[in-house]
Design a protein around this motif. Structure first.
Motif, mmCIF file in Angstrom:
data_model
loop_
_atom_site.group_PDB
_atom_site.id
_atom_site.type_symbol
_atom_site.label_atom_id
_atom_site.label_comp_id
_atom_site.label_asym_id
_atom_site.label_seq_id
_atom_site.Cartn_x
_atom_site.Cartn_y
_atom_site.Cartn_z
ATOM 1 N N GLY A 73 34.904 22.999 -7.865
ATOM 2 C CA GLY A 73 35.247 22.474 -6.545
ATOM 3 C C GLY A 73 36.649 22.859 -6.124
ATOM 4 O O GLY A 73 37.194 22.307 -5.176
ATOM 5 N N ARG A 74 37.218 23.836 -6.811
ATOM 6 C CA ARG A 74 38.591 24.269 -6.500
ATOM 7 C C ARG A 74 38.687 24.802 -5.071
ATOM 8 O O ARG A 74 39.534 24.376 -4.299
ATOM 9 C CB ARG A 74 39.008 25.365 -7.500
ATOM 10 C CG ARG A 74 40.410 25.873 -7.319
ATOM 11 C CD ARG A 74 40.681 27.069 -8.215
ATOM 12 N NE ARG A 74 39.846 28.202 -7.856
ATOM 13 C CZ ARG A 74 38.805 28.649 -8.549
ATOM 14 N NH1 ARG A 74 38.497 28.073 -9.689
ATOM 15 N NH2 ARG A 74 38.096 29.666 -8.138
ATOM 16 N N SER A 75 37.775 25.700 -4.709
ATOM 17 C CA SER A 75 37.892 26.317 -3.385
ATOM 18 C C SER A 75 37.588 25.321 -2.278
ATOM 19 O O SER A 75 38.338 25.231 -1.295
ATOM 20 C CB SER A 75 36.944 27.513 -3.277
ATOM 21 O OG SER A 75 37.211 28.428 -4.305
ATOM 22 N N VAL A 76 36.518 24.589 -2.433
ATOM 23 C CA VAL A 76 36.140 23.637 -1.382
ATOM 24 C C VAL A 76 37.226 22.575 -1.204
ATOM 25 O O VAL A 76 37.645 22.274 -0.081
ATOM 26 C CB VAL A 76 34.783 22.985 -1.725
ATOM 27 C CG1 VAL A 76 34.548 21.761 -0.854
ATOM 28 C CG2 VAL A 76 33.664 23.999 -1.532
ATOM 29 N N PHE B 95 42.967 34.349 -3.463
ATOM 30 C CA PHE B 95 43.292 35.224 -4.587
ATOM 31 C C PHE B 95 42.167 35.229 -5.620
ATOM 32 O O PHE B 95 42.343 35.763 -6.704
ATOM 33 C CB PHE B 95 44.575 34.742 -5.274
ATOM 34 C CG PHE B 95 45.812 35.477 -4.841
ATOM 35 C CD1 PHE B 95 46.184 35.514 -3.516
ATOM 36 C CD2 PHE B 95 46.614 36.134 -5.768
ATOM 37 C CE1 PHE B 95 47.327 36.189 -3.106
ATOM 38 C CE2 PHE B 95 47.758 36.803 -5.377
ATOM 39 C CZ PHE B 95 48.119 36.837 -4.047
ATOM 40 N N ASP B 96 41.057 34.599 -5.289
ATOM 41 C CA ASP B 96 39.946 34.602 -6.235
ATOM 42 C C ASP B 96 39.200 35.912 -6.045
ATOM 43 O O ASP B 96 38.234 36.000 -5.288
ATOM 44 C CB ASP B 96 39.020 33.406 -5.967
ATOM 45 C CG ASP B 96 37.949 33.290 -7.043
ATOM 46 O OD1 ASP B 96 37.799 34.243 -7.835
ATOM 47 O OD2 ASP B 96 37.271 32.252 -7.099
ATOM 48 N N PHE B 97 39.713 36.963 -6.714
ATOM 49 C CA PHE B 97 39.225 38.301 -6.423
ATOM 50 C C PHE B 97 37.777 38.493 -6.838
ATOM 51 O O PHE B 97 37.066 39.321 -6.301
ATOM 52 C CB PHE B 97 40.128 39.340 -7.082
ATOM 53 C CG PHE B 97 41.535 39.238 -6.585
ATOM 54 C CD1 PHE B 97 41.789 39.279 -5.223
ATOM 55 C CD2 PHE B 97 42.591 39.051 -7.457
ATOM 56 C CE1 PHE B 97 43.078 39.168 -4.733
ATOM 57 C CE2 PHE B 97 43.883 38.941 -6.972
ATOM 58 C CZ PHE B 97 44.132 38.994 -5.620
ATOM 59 N N GLY B 98 37.332 37.694 -7.814
ATOM 60 C CA GLY B 98 35.944 37.802 -8.258
ATOM 61 C C GLY B 98 34.983 37.236 -7.231
ATOM 62 O O GLY B 98 33.937 37.829 -6.958
ATOM 63 N N SER B 99 35.319 36.100 -6.630
ATOM 64 C CA SER B 99 34.412 35.531 -5.642
ATOM 65 C C SER B 99 35.192 34.849 -4.523
ATOM 66 O O SER B 99 35.456 33.665 -4.533
ATOM 67 C CB SER B 99 33.428 34.561 -6.304
ATOM 68 O OG SER B 99 33.959 33.284 -6.440
ATOM 69 N N PRO B 100 35.608 35.658 -3.534
ATOM 70 C CA PRO B 100 36.373 35.101 -2.415
ATOM 71 C C PRO B 100 35.458 34.346 -1.459
ATOM 72 O O PRO B 100 34.779 34.947 -0.643
ATOM 73 C CB PRO B 100 36.989 36.333 -1.750
ATOM 74 C CG PRO B 100 36.148 37.486 -2.173
ATOM 75 C CD PRO B 100 35.386 37.093 -3.402
ATOM 76 N N THR B 101 35.446 33.021 -1.562
ATOM 77 C CA THR B 101 34.481 32.231 -0.790
ATOM 78 C C THR B 101 35.116 31.461 0.369
ATOM 79 O O THR B 101 34.423 30.802 1.135
ATOM 80 C CB THR B 101 33.788 31.205 -1.698
ATOM 81 O OG1 THR B 101 34.800 30.389 -2.301
ATOM 82 C CG2 THR B 101 32.985 31.871 -2.786
ATOM 83 N N ALA B 102 36.428 31.541 0.497
ATOM 84 C CA ALA B 102 37.101 30.711 1.498
ATOM 85 C C ALA B 102 36.603 31.005 2.906
ATOM 86 O O ALA B 102 36.492 30.099 3.730
ATOM 87 C CB ALA B 102 38.610 30.907 1.404
ATOM 88 N N ILE C 170 47.258 28.873 -2.506
ATOM 89 C CA ILE C 170 46.760 30.118 -3.095
ATOM 90 C C ILE C 170 45.647 29.791 -4.074
ATOM 91 O O ILE C 170 45.872 29.158 -5.105
ATOM 92 C CB ILE C 170 47.891 30.880 -3.808
ATOM 93 C CG1 ILE C 170 48.979 31.231 -2.795
ATOM 94 C CG2 ILE C 170 47.365 32.160 -4.458
ATOM 95 C CD1 ILE C 170 50.285 30.584 -3.074
ATOM 96 N N ASP C 171 44.446 30.212 -3.735
ATOM 97 C CA ASP C 171 43.282 29.939 -4.575
ATOM 98 C C ASP C 171 43.213 31.011 -5.655
ATOM 99 O O ASP C 171 42.808 32.142 -5.398
ATOM 100 C CB ASP C 171 42.015 29.959 -3.697
ATOM 101 C CG ASP C 171 40.776 29.544 -4.473
ATOM 102 O OD1 ASP C 171 40.844 29.412 -5.712
ATOM 103 O OD2 ASP C 171 39.727 29.352 -3.830
ATOM 104 N N LEU C 172 43.659 30.686 -6.849
ATOM 105 C CA LEU C 172 43.555 31.617 -7.965
ATOM 106 C C LEU C 172 42.144 31.473 -8.514
ATOM 107 O O LEU C 172 41.504 30.451 -8.336
ATOM 108 C CB LEU C 172 44.570 31.263 -9.045
ATOM 109 C CG LEU C 172 46.014 31.204 -8.585
ATOM 110 C CD1 LEU C 172 46.889 30.657 -9.701
ATOM 111 C CD2 LEU C 172 46.501 32.568 -8.170
HETATM 112 MG MG LIG Z 1 35.899 29.306 -5.638
#
Ligand SMILES: [Mg+2]
Ligand SMILES: Nc1ncnc2c1ncn2[C@@H]1O[C@H](COP(=O)(O)OP(=O)(O)O)[C@@H](O)[C@H]1O
Lengths: 325, 341, 304
Positions: free
Chosen positions: C13-16, C37-44, C134-136
């Motif tokens: 639930g970090r991104s949400v 910055f979540d290069f694997g899954s940029p969901t923002a 910054i969403d790592l």
């Molecule tokens: Mg995420």
């Protein structure tokens, strides 16, 4: 370093540029000797500076190689090869500008030449296609979207980054400000009557400036645009601070915290035309009439001072609203 | 009409340096080779002597008997900190040997230059390193990488890697399209005609310097890069904030030379009546194995943005003296690569 | 102020939560940037409902900036989002901007350029935005290491940076979150290698519990008594476990209750979702709001 192009008998010249303006990343304004060191980005080349009425310093010029398409208003294909010049300026130890520009000239050949040919003509991009000066100038100004054909803004941005990587900056942020962009295009022709037009674009950070001047006025035209960009940035930043202060008041916070640094640090820097050659002053005078730069500025400064004064009185009266009801 | 981006009042004063018609480099040897014996030097000067005479005669026949010609010799004493080089003997011995050997071969040596002085230069003996001029840095700051097709300013030029190429490097196999049957692609010279001659020159190596206690990145310059600085010095193209650099130091009649190499000035004038060190054109007489180095030098020079004010100043002075100068500095350089005979 | 959002595992639930906190902070009147910055899954982009950036943008995302220096785009939520509540934020709100990731991801360039590039970016955002979130990505990622290297650089010492570690309220998540911060190659250890003062770094880390089951919900209070009793025991055990693992109340920034809307969909919860359509719980918004406010509350971030 001076930038010189060979004779161009072909008629009017087009010079295009982009200026990015921001705050120096330091809590306090930088003293002149610090500015001098910070702007020493090219070894062996001097930093230019003048002190009055506010200190102003310019770094030596840098070159960036280009071989790319050029925008034209008519969308006719154009292509150029050469170099752009870029430098940084610091005003009042407080405002930093990255400024990149290139002169678009018809090329003698339709093929790319040896690199040394272009290095002997710093700041000139030779157009290998047929192109009309006005078409190129307006095309450049209109092309300020996400992927411009010629990206002078990115070059300016890198000059800013490089200057700010200087170790002795404390990278503090005394007030919030947005980086603004001014794209300018000058058509230089001996037959032309000097004039300037500034447009606030839909993208809030972008302004475009179109200038007509005589060829000898090129350096002055560039300085004029930098001065214009600086004052436009001041207006933008002060308006932003005022709206932030309004929001803060609405949410029950103290707006003075936001406004005081603006009044202290930015208000003294308003000196339109101070670093501009007298030849260019009529252009400033025109802008003072419309859109009335200094008039806007005075209104904004007055509003800031009113807000601060009002808050001071509130505080003196023990935090009660004033006038007491 | 000229396109000038800067106001007149801002233009720095570019001080002039004295210029000869021709500078002749009569040789270029390692310091150690000179210290061991004078044999190599004698050989080099023996081969060079006829060319020196021919070059001087040619210049005088074109520009009159008063045409200015000077001779110089470059001692390679550049020592990146961690390289193992023999400790140097006193400079006076080598200076004397150079002057005497030249005389014995029938010509006069005017200037002796030390290559490390092309990195950090000094006009006088005994200048502290901190007060010396970082000439190599100044020249490094002039490098402008050639754009690839499509470069529009959006991306920074590939970083300061210490290499300079005249074209597009071959992509590393892992960067090229995945699963391609033959992942290798050739490098490509910019602006090539049909075929490429791809050149990639090492300018410097970055090394960690611990002399101050903490790791600082220092550049160890390549021989080719310093030779490029050297050629620019000979052509009078370098200034530090408008001021001349590495100006010749006159040895005078009572040579009181420092005992250590690093304390020597960059350019030592060993002939009281020599014509100016720098010149409109430079001519070098070098052993044939200098060919790749000089090719690299020309490659470097063609990627420098020289101070336009200096270029103009020299062009104007040449015009005054009715000398035709090519626009490009590389075309002002001439060579003879000497063979064994 | 830079707020780094991290977690030991994916799906915490970090991104949400991060996006919702950024949104609340903007509603509180400040200009906020959200960096994916979540290069694997940029969901923002999906969370803010920006169609063109759903799984990152096709070019000029953060990833291409770090790789090649191409200026990243800034998407103004007020103009780019499809959701009305995000387009019509009240006039007292600040600007909310998404700096998206790139769709493809891919390799980074030479590493020596990354740190200065990142410093330039953060410093620039710092000038313009009061808060940058910054969403790592999850775990001991490359992005997290980069963030530690950058914030450890002397050029960033004037910039306040804070770390939020998101974790679910379960045994495994508590232990994992402890490991991410205090364990081998954890944030503290890696931070030390990058020149951080261990104590100061420790003081700048707080935990956020996500999707926490509300024991006062009717599901429990009106369900089977045994279930309720057992749940309470579990909850107390977790509290103890958290305290033993350095995730107790003193390092807790906030707790976001399990929300029915977020269970179904990754999205921003607007006031309208609570008040008008009544699909989301008021407690969820209150939690986001409180966390957003605490980001800058000095008393919250005093040394422990
Ligand atoms: Mg995420
Ligand atoms: N408070 C919450 N209540 C219910 N579900 C939640 C809550 N917070 C997050 N979620 C859900 O958990 C899932 C993972 O969330 P996400 O933010 O994508 O995690 P991460 O970024 O850590 O991988 C999503 O489906 C999201 O909607």
């Amino acid at each position: 370093m001076n930038a010189v192009a060979p004779s161009a008998e072909q008629g009017p010249l087009v010079v295009v540029g982009e200026i990015r303006t921001c705050l120096v990343q330091n809590f306090a304004a930088l003293p002149d000797n610090f500015v001098g060191q910070m702007l020493k980005v090219v070894p062996g080349q001097p930093v230019y500076s003048s002190k009055r009425p506010v200190s102003h310093a310019t770094s030596p010029d840098r070159l960036t190689g280009l071989d790319c398409a050029l925008a034209s208003y008519s969308r006719r294909k154009a292509h150029g090869c050469g170099t752009a010049l870029s430098h940084a300026t610091v005003t009042g130890g407080r405002i930093l500008q990255g400024s990149a520009r290139a002169c678009l000239l018809p090329a003698g050949a339709d093929q790319r030449r040896a690199w040394r040919h272009y290095l002997a003509r710093p700041g000139v991009v030779e157009i290998t296609t047929r192109a009309d000066p006005d078409d190129l100038a307006e095309g450049f100004l209109a092309d300020h979207g996400r992927d411009p054909a010629l990206d002078l803004g990115a070059i300016s941005e890198r000059v800013i980054d490089e200057v700010q990587s200087w170790r002795r900056l404390d990278h503090g942020t005394p007030l919030r400000a947005r980086r603004t962009r001014v794209l300018w295009a000058a058509v230089l022709d001996s037959e032309i009557k000097p004039s300037a037009r500034i447009t606030l674009e839909r993208d809030e950070k972008v302004r475009t400036v179109r200038i007509n001047a005589s060829p000898g006025d090129l350096p002055r035209a560039m300085r004029f645009c930098e001065d214009l960009a600086l004052h436009d940035w001041l207006l933008t930043t002060v308006s932003l601070a005022l709206s932030q202060a309004d929001r803060a008041s609405a949410l029950g916070r103290d707006p003075v915290e936001l406004l005081q640094p603006v009044v202290d640090q930015l208000v003294p820097l308003w000196t339109p035309g101070a670093h501009v050659d007298p030849v260019m002053l009529p252009l400033w005078t025109g802008l003072e009439r419309h859109p009335g730069f200094t008039h806007q500025w005075q209104l904004l400064v007055a509003r800031m001072r009113d807000k601060i004064a009002y808050r001071m009185i509130q505080l003196r009266d023990g935090g009660r609203p004033w006038p007491a009801t | 009409m000229d396109v000038v981006f800067r106001e007149k009042s801002d233009t720095p004063q570019i001080e002039e340096v004295a210029l000869s018609h021709l500078s002749i480099e009569v040789g270029h040897l390692y310091r150690e080779d000179l210290e061991d014996s004078d044999e190599r030097l004698r050989e080099q000067f023996r081969r060079a002597a006829p060319w020196i005479e021919t070059a001087a005669r040619t210049v005088k026949s074109r520009h009159g008997g008063k045409a200015r010609v000077s001779t110089c010799f470059l001692v390679d004493d550049y020592t990146p900190a961690d390289s193992q080089r023999k400790p140097a003997g006193p400079p006076s011995q080598i200076v004397e040997m150079l002057v005497e050997t030249a005389r014995s071969q029938g010509f006069t040596l005017d200037y002796i230059v030390r290559e490390s002085g092309c990195a950090l230069s000094a006009d006088k003996p005994g200048v502290e390193p901190s007060a010396q001029v970082d000439l190599a840095d100044i020249v490094a700051g002039m490098i402008v990488a050639e754009p690839d097709a499509g470069d529009n300013g959006s991306r920074p030029p590939t970083a300061d890697s210490g290499w300079l190429a005249n074209g597009k490097r071959a992509p590393k196999p892992d960067e090229s399209a995945a699963m391609a049957p033959n992942p290798w692609q050739p490098p490509e010279e910019y602006g090539r005609r049909n075929h490429s001659i791809f050149v990639d020159v090492e300018l410097w190596a970055k090394v960690e310097d611990w002399t101050s206690g903490a790791a600082l990145l220092r550049r160890d310059f390549s021989c080719a890069f310093l030779a490029a600085v050297w050629q620019l010095m000979r052509l009078g193209m370098l200034r530090n904030e408008g001021k001349p650099v590495a100006q010749p130091y006159r040895l005078g009649t009572d040579p009181n030379l420092p005992a250590e190499w690093p304390d020597l000035p960059t350019v030592l004038q060993v002939n009281e009546r020599a014509a100016p060190f720098s010149a409109y054109r430079a001519f070098s007489l070098l052993p044939h194995w200098y060919l790749p180095t000089e090719h690299a030098v020309r490659h470097i020079l063609e990627h420098l943005s020289l101070d336009a004010a200096i270029v103009r100043q020299i062009a104007a002075r040449a015009a005054n003296e009715r000398i035709t100068l090519p626009e490009s500095v590389t075309e002002r350089l001439g060579y003879v690569f000497l063979d064994e005979c | 102020m830079l707020i780094f959002a991290t977690s030991d595992k994916g799906g915490t639930g970090r991104s949400v939560t991060g996006c919702n906190i950024a949104y609340r902070r903007a509603l509180q009147g400040e200009d906020v940037a959200y960096l994916d910055f979540d290069f694997g899954s940029p969901t923002a982009g999906a969370i803010f409902d920006i169609p063109d950036a759903e799984r990152g943008v096709s070019d000029r995302g953060l990833h291409s900036y770090l790789r090649s220096g191409l200026e990243p785009v800034e998407l103004d939520i007020a103009t780019e989002s499809n959701r009305e509540s995000l387009r019509d934020m009240p006039p007292s709100s600040g600007r909310l901007v998404l700096v998206p990731g790139d769709r493809g991801g891919g390799e980074f360039g030479r590493s020596q350029e990354l740190v200065p590039r990142c410093i330039s970016l953060f410093n620039r955002l710092e000038q313009e935005y009061a808060v940058s979130v910054i969403d790592l990505s999850a775990g001991r990622s490359y992005a997290a290491d980069l963030a530690l290297a950058v914030t450890g650089d002397e050029r960033m010492r004037q910039v306040t940076s804070r770390w939020l570690v998101f974790h679910r309220w379960t045994r495994q998540h508590i232990i994992a979150a402890n490991g991410l911060v205090f364990g081998e190659n954890g944030i503290l250890e890696a931070g030390k290698l990058h020149g951080h003062d261990p104590q100061r770094l420790r003081d700048s880390i707080r935990f956020v519990r996500t999707a926490v089951v509300n024991l006062e919900a009717p599901q429990f209070t009106m369900g089977r008594p045994a279930q309720e009793a057992w749940s309470r025991v579990c909850n107390n055990d977790l509290k103890e476990l958290a305290a033993r693992n350095g995730l107790g109340l003193s390092t807790l920034l906030g707790e976001v209750p399990l929300d029915p809307v977020l269970q179904w969909r990754e999205q921003i919860i607007s006031d309208a979702d609570v008040v008008v359509s009544k699909i989301a719980n008021p407690a969820t918004v209150e939690a986001f709001d409180a966390i957003a406010a605490r980001l800058s509350e000095d008393s919250t971030w005093e040394g422990l």
